[in-house]
Design a protein around this motif. Structure first.
Motif, PDB file in Angstrom:
ATOM      1  N   GLU A 171     -12.246  -3.092   1.042  1.00 19.44           N
ATOM      2  CA  GLU A 171     -10.839  -2.999   0.656  1.00 19.44           C
ATOM      3  C   GLU A 171     -10.179  -1.813   1.346  1.00 19.44           C
ATOM      4  OE1 GLU A 171      -7.408  -4.360  -1.409  1.00 19.44           O
ATOM      5  OE2 GLU A 171      -9.361  -5.267  -1.024  1.00 19.44           O
ATOM      6  N   CYS A 228      -9.372  -2.839   4.883  1.00 20.53           N
ATOM      7  CA  CYS A 228      -8.224  -3.747   4.874  1.00 20.53           C
ATOM      8  C   CYS A 228      -6.928  -2.984   4.618  1.00 20.53           C
ATOM      9  CB  CYS A 228      -8.442  -4.824   3.826  1.00 20.53           C
ATOM     10  SG  CYS A 228      -7.141  -6.083   3.777  1.00 20.53           S
ATOM     11  N   GLN A 229      -6.953  -2.058   3.659  1.00 19.68           N
ATOM     12  CA  GLN A 229      -5.763  -1.260   3.358  1.00 19.68           C
ATOM     13  C   GLN A 229      -5.320  -0.460   4.582  1.00 19.68           C
ATOM     14  OE1 GLN A 229      -7.204   1.010  -0.011  1.00 19.68           O
ATOM     15  NE2 GLN A 229      -5.954  -0.170  -1.446  1.00 19.68           N
ATOM     16  N   ASP A 263      -0.989  -6.722   0.889  1.00 15.89           N
ATOM     17  CA  ASP A 263      -2.407  -6.756   0.534  1.00 15.89           C
ATOM     18  C   ASP A 263      -2.666  -8.003  -0.313  1.00 15.89           C
ATOM     19  OD1 ASP A 263      -5.046  -6.099   0.027  1.00 15.89           O
ATOM     20  OD2 ASP A 263      -4.554  -4.760  -1.635  1.00 15.89           O
ATOM     21  N   ILE A 296       0.837  -1.214   0.000  1.00 19.01           N
ATOM     22  CA  ILE A 296       0.000   0.000   0.000  1.00 19.01           C
ATOM     23  C   ILE A 296       0.866   1.257   0.000  1.00 19.01           C
ATOM     24  CG2 ILE A 296      -2.182   0.964   0.861  1.00 19.01           C
ATOM     25  CD1 ILE A 296      -2.352  -1.946   0.211  1.00 19.01           C
ATOM     26  N   ILE A 353      -3.562  -2.657   7.064  1.00 19.51           N
ATOM     27  CA  ILE A 353      -2.228  -3.018   6.565  1.00 19.51           C
ATOM     28  C   ILE A 353      -1.255  -1.851   6.731  1.00 19.51           C
ATOM     29  CG2 ILE A 353      -0.910  -3.578   4.477  1.00 19.51           C
ATOM     30  CD1 ILE A 353      -3.331  -5.242   3.564  1.00 19.51           C
TER      31      ILE A 353
END
Length: 309
Positions: free
Chosen positions: A158, A161-162, A177, A126, A165
């Motif tokens: 997403e 989740c990003q 990812d 990312i 991370i």
């Protein structure tokens, strides 16, 4: 917010969110018209037969569906909205438009790499083109596992989740990812629909030598007091037999079945793997072979028949 006088609602769009709004307004007793701008219902997510079945559900609920016209103009007529199309006009109280997304990233021009539309490119960690700058959410690319390419398709899940991370990586982690299959699901008046990965048409358009199989089978054994059929489709790449996409539709809640296929696509598993992967069996819940196993077995049988010729 809609008021009690907003009775006639137009929804202009052909994505899962648009269909979800249609069903929500139906539940509130609104008179709903859906405009899909010349496409079958959910054309980008489902094969043609699913679109036909979805249309039957909507029309049975007295929802007007306009699939063969394109919206050309919206006009505030003083007492509501006139929706003009290339085939006529419709008077409604309110119109909701699925407008799509466009990133607002102009302040980062010359700072990080982005495409002509302003979408910021990020790597598997990312990170942007400047490794000290991370970017998440609706302004970035995501990695689409079925094609192996980075795309712009903002997804709330997403983005979450990003963000997790990035939080790990700025504290010294090296978390990657895992990409996305763009899984989706919705409930149309008690009928569950789920889709992920590529449809057959989209797989061919992406350059795959693809094949597809569709079957319908009960989710649990016939000797149980009740059972419900599941209509389902699997798309795979010929030769490699790699799974590219799947679709499900049933009165039984099949939404979580997408997760099993999602793992298979992410791991680049084959139809052979899914055909016999171990799944729970208890007749209250499913068959000795889960219906997803049976779907993959149908795909294997079709592929093996071609190979043996």
């Amino acid at each position: 917010m809609l008021s009690v006088i907003d009775q006639q609602i137009a929804v202009i769009g052909n994505d899962p969110l648009s269909l979800g709004l249609v069903d929500a307004y139906r539940q509130r007793g609104k008179e709903v018209t859906l405009f899909t701008n010349g496409e079958p219902i959910l054309y980008h997510n489902f094969e043609e037969e699913y679109s036909k079945r979805a249309l039957d559900i909507l029309t049975a609920d007295n929802i007007k569906v306009v699939t063969n016209e394109h919206v050309t103009e919206l006009d505030d007529n003083g007492i509501g909205i006139t929706v003009a199309t290339d085939g006529g006009s419709y008077s409604v109280s309110r119109a909701i438009v699925a407008a799509g997304q466009k990133p607002d990233t102009s302040i980062f021009e010359g700072v990080v790499e982005m495409d002509e539309n302003g979408v910021i490119a990020v790597n598997e960690f990312i990170q942007t083109s400047d490794p000290d700058i991370y970017a998440v959410g609706g302004s970035t690319t995501i990695h689409y596992n079925p094609t192996g390419k980075d795309i712009y398709k903002p997804q709330p899940t997403e983005a979450v989740c990003q963000a997790v991370i990035v939080a790990q990586n700025i504290n010294g982690g090296q978390v990657k990812d895992s990409g996305t299959q763009l899984s989706m699901s919705l409930n149309l008046d008690g009928t569950y629909m789920a889709s992920l990965g590529l449809t057959y048409e989209r797989a061919k358009a992406a350059g795959f030598d693809a094949d597809v199989v569709t079957i319908e089978d009960n989710y649990r054994p016939e000797f149980m007091p009740t059972t419900t059929p599941v209509f389902m489709t699997l798309v795979w790449e010929k030769g490699t037999r790699r799974i590219l996409g799947a679709q499900f539709m049933s009165k039984h809640d099949v939404s979580q079945s997408a997760n099993l296929v999602s793992v298979c696509i992410q791991n680049r598993n084959s139809i052979d793997f899914l055909a016999y992967v171990d799944t729970l069996f208890q007749p209250n819940f499913d068959r000795p072979f889960n219906y997803v196993n049976l779907l993959a077995q149908a795909a294997v049988a079709k592929e093996d028949k071609k190979v043996s010729k």
